[in-house]
Scaffold this motif. Structure first.
Motif, short mmCIF file in Angstrom:
data_model
loop_
_atom_site.label_atom_id
_atom_site.label_comp_id
_atom_site.label_asym_id
_atom_site.label_seq_id
_atom_site.Cartn_x
_atom_site.Cartn_y
_atom_site.Cartn_z
N ASP A 21 0.83 -1.21 0.00
CA ASP A 21 0.00 0.00 0.00
C ASP A 21 0.86 1.25 0.00
OD1 ASP A 21 -2.61 1.41 0.34
OD2 ASP A 21 -1.71 1.98 2.27
N ARG A 22 1.93 1.24 0.80
CA ARG A 22 2.82 2.40 0.85
C ARG A 22 3.53 2.59 -0.50
NH1 ARG A 22 4.36 4.41 6.00
NH2 ARG A 22 3.23 3.39 7.69
N ALA A 23 3.92 1.50 -1.13
CA ALA A 23 4.58 1.61 -2.44
C ALA A 23 3.62 2.20 -3.47
CB ALA A 23 5.06 0.23 -2.89
N ASP A 79 4.12 5.75 -5.51
CA ASP A 79 4.01 5.92 -6.97
C ASP A 79 3.05 7.05 -7.32
OD1 ASP A 79 5.81 3.95 -7.53
OD2 ASP A 79 4.32 2.38 -7.82
N GLN A 80 1.92 7.10 -6.61
CA GLN A 80 0.93 8.15 -6.88
C GLN A 80 1.51 9.53 -6.56
OE1 GLN A 80 -2.31 6.85 -4.41
NE2 GLN A 80 -3.17 5.48 -5.99
N ALA A 81 2.25 9.62 -5.45
CA ALA A 81 2.85 10.91 -5.07
C ALA A 81 3.88 11.34 -6.11
CB ALA A 81 3.50 10.80 -3.69
N ARG A 101 3.90 10.55 -9.30
CA ARG A 101 3.19 10.99 -10.52
C ARG A 101 2.59 12.37 -10.33
NH1 ARG A 101 1.72 5.43 -10.75
NH2 ARG A 101 -0.23 5.85 -9.66
N SER A 102 2.04 12.64 -9.14
CA SER A 102 1.46 13.96 -8.87
C SER A 102 2.54 15.04 -8.89
CB SER A 102 0.75 13.96 -7.51
OG SER A 102 -0.33 13.06 -7.50
N ALA A 103 3.70 14.71 -8.31
CA ALA A 103 4.80 15.68 -8.30
C ALA A 103 5.28 15.97 -9.71
CB ALA A 103 5.95 15.16 -7.45
N GLN A 104 5.30 14.94 -10.56
CA GLN A 104 5.73 15.12 -11.94
C GLN A 104 4.78 16.04 -12.68
OE1 GLN A 104 8.56 13.90 -12.93
NE2 GLN A 104 8.48 14.66 -15.02
N ARG A 105 3.46 15.84 -12.42
CA ARG A 105 2.47 16.70 -13.08
C ARG A 105 2.56 18.13 -12.57
NH1 ARG A 105 -0.90 12.07 -12.43
NH2 ARG A 105 -1.77 12.97 -10.53
N ALA A 106 2.90 18.29 -11.28
CA ALA A 106 2.95 19.62 -10.68
C ALA A 106 4.24 20.36 -11.02
CB ALA A 106 2.78 19.53 -9.17
N GLN A 107 5.24 19.65 -11.52
CA GLN A 107 6.52 20.29 -11.83
C GLN A 107 6.34 21.34 -12.93
OE1 GLN A 107 9.41 17.59 -13.37
NE2 GLN A 107 11.08 19.06 -13.29
N VAL A 108 6.89 22.52 -12.67
CA VAL A 108 6.80 23.60 -13.65
C VAL A 108 7.75 23.30 -14.81
CG1 VAL A 108 7.15 26.06 -14.07
CG2 VAL A 108 6.18 25.28 -11.90
N ARG A 109 7.22 23.28 -16.00
CA ARG A 109 8.02 23.06 -17.20
C ARG A 109 8.22 24.40 -17.89
NH1 ARG A 109 6.21 17.80 -20.37
NH2 ARG A 109 8.47 17.59 -20.52
N ALA A 110 9.45 24.84 -17.92
CA ALA A 110 9.76 26.17 -18.47
C ALA A 110 9.69 26.15 -19.99
CB ALA A 110 11.15 26.61 -18.01
N VAL A 111 9.07 27.18 -20.53
CA VAL A 111 8.88 27.31 -21.98
C VAL A 111 9.46 28.65 -22.42
CG1 VAL A 111 7.20 27.36 -23.86
CG2 VAL A 111 6.76 25.94 -21.84
N GLY A 112 10.40 28.61 -23.35
CA GLY A 112 11.03 29.83 -23.85
C GLY A 112 10.27 30.44 -25.00
N VAL A 113 9.94 31.73 -24.87
CA VAL A 113 9.17 32.43 -25.90
C VAL A 113 9.86 33.76 -26.21
CG1 VAL A 113 7.00 31.40 -25.13
CG2 VAL A 113 7.71 33.61 -24.19
N PRO A 114 9.55 34.36 -27.37
CA PRO A 114 10.11 35.68 -27.69
C PRO A 114 9.63 36.74 -26.71
CG PRO A 114 9.22 34.61 -29.65
CD PRO A 114 8.77 33.80 -28.48
#
Length: 342
Positions: free
Chosen positions: A74-76, A80-82, A84-97
């Motif tokens: 159950d802890r494992a 895994d869920q935590a 995945r949630s952290a990955q979704r919450a990670q800010v992905r930087a996008v370079g724009v003009p």
């Protein structure tokens, strides 16, 4: 030993009271399941199941260890869920003009949130976007490429000081072509296409021999890329313009002030000119327009760029979809013009 896989075999066998049914539930072969259970029994120092009966029975040791095995699994799962949630919450930087429309950048951020991705936009000059994408500090970026090779194209033109008709809207006062202004018509329609040769100095009168002083053409940092500088310089030289007439603008606010005061022309896209109240007319030479493509960093497991993100970023830069931009009146095919230039 893969402890989680071995504990899954143990717990499934307890639940199913059958080695074969437990193997089916886990999608593995029964001999593999049996080996995993025997490995656990060797590790724990005792039998987990009584195999002497027709139906598999759990031993006293097996029942004693069962709650702990379930807790580990159950802890494992929660771990895994935590992750995945952290990955979704990670800010992905996008370079724009720089100087993209804020409303369009907001659409980029919202589109990411709707798809479970947190995006953070970073306004950067072209060379810095490319460098940061390469070192992984940007997840995605809009990169400058020659327009004839680009997935997205942004028509460039000349912004100029507006003038007011009596009771009417602001009009552009760009350079003259044979005494006729290339202007923006009421309602915001584009003026006719401008050729660089339109900007050459003209005689004021045969008697004096004096010539008009052409306005300087300022370029923004977004167009400070080698191929763009080279093309603009060669086009200006062919048109008979003084070499010093085309120069970098420096800070955008200063360039806009010079343009709106009628002391310069600014090379930019139409949305940028409109946002700041300047007149605008498109350049006839499509080879001088901006080209973009959207790339992902090679340092990420998947460098693929989602189509929704590419389209949203292109719109923020003022580009259309992947279809070639419509050519202004009087312009030739960019590829053929470039071929003739060498």
């Amino acid at each position: 030993m893969d402890l989680l896989a071995h504990l899954e075999a143990y717990v499934a066998t307890v639940d199913e009271t059958s080695f074969s049914r437990a193997a089916d539930r886990l999608g593995i072969a029964q001999p593999l399941l049996s080996r995993r259970i025997k490995t656990l029994e060797a590790r724990f120092g005792g039998l987990l199941f009584d195999r002497s009966r027709r139906q598999v029975a759990t031993t006293e040791l097996g029942m004693l260890l069962l709650p702990y095995a379930r807790d580990v699994l159950d802890r494992a799962q929660r771990l895994d869920q935590a992750a995945r949630s952290a990955q979704r919450a990670q800010v992905r930087a996008v370079g724009v003009p720089a100087d993209c429309a804020p409303a369009e950048l907001a659409r980029v951020i919202r589109a990411g949130a709707e798809r479970g991705s947190t995006l953070g936009v970073r306004e950067l000059p072209p060379r810095e976007r490319e460098a940061r994408l390469a070192d992984g500090s940007l997840a995605f970026a809009l990169l400058r490429v020659p327009p004839e090779h680009a997935a997205y194209r942004v028509p460039l033109g000349l912004a100029s000081a507006p003038s007011l008709d009596a009771g009417g809207p602001a009009h552009a006062t760009p350079p003259l072509d044979a005494g006729r202004p290339a202007h923006v018509t009421p309602g915001g329609a584009r003026g006719r296409a401008v050729h660089l040769e339109d900007l050459r100095p003209r005689r004021l009168g045969a008697a004096t021999g004096a010539r008009t002083a052409p306005l300087p053409i300022l370029t923004l940092p977004e167009d400070d890329v080698p191929y763009a500088r080279d093309r603009l310089g060669r086009a200006a030289a062919r048109s008979g313009l003084p070499e010093q007439l085309v120069r970098p603008a420096g800070p955008a606010a200063t360039a806009l002030a010079e343009t709106l005061a009628g002391r310069a022309l600014l090379l930019c896209d139409e949305p940028f000119a409109r946002r700041h109240g300047a007149g605008w007319a498109p350049l006839a030479d499509a080879a001088l327009h901006r080209g973009y493509e959207v790339r992902g960093t090679p340092r990420q497991p998947s460098g693929d760029v989602p189509q929704w993100l590419a389209a949203a970023l292109a719109a923020a830069a003022g580009a259309g979809t992947g279809a070639p931009a419509a050519r202004p009146p009087g312009s030739a095919d960019a590829a053929s013009r470039l071929a003739t230039r060498g």
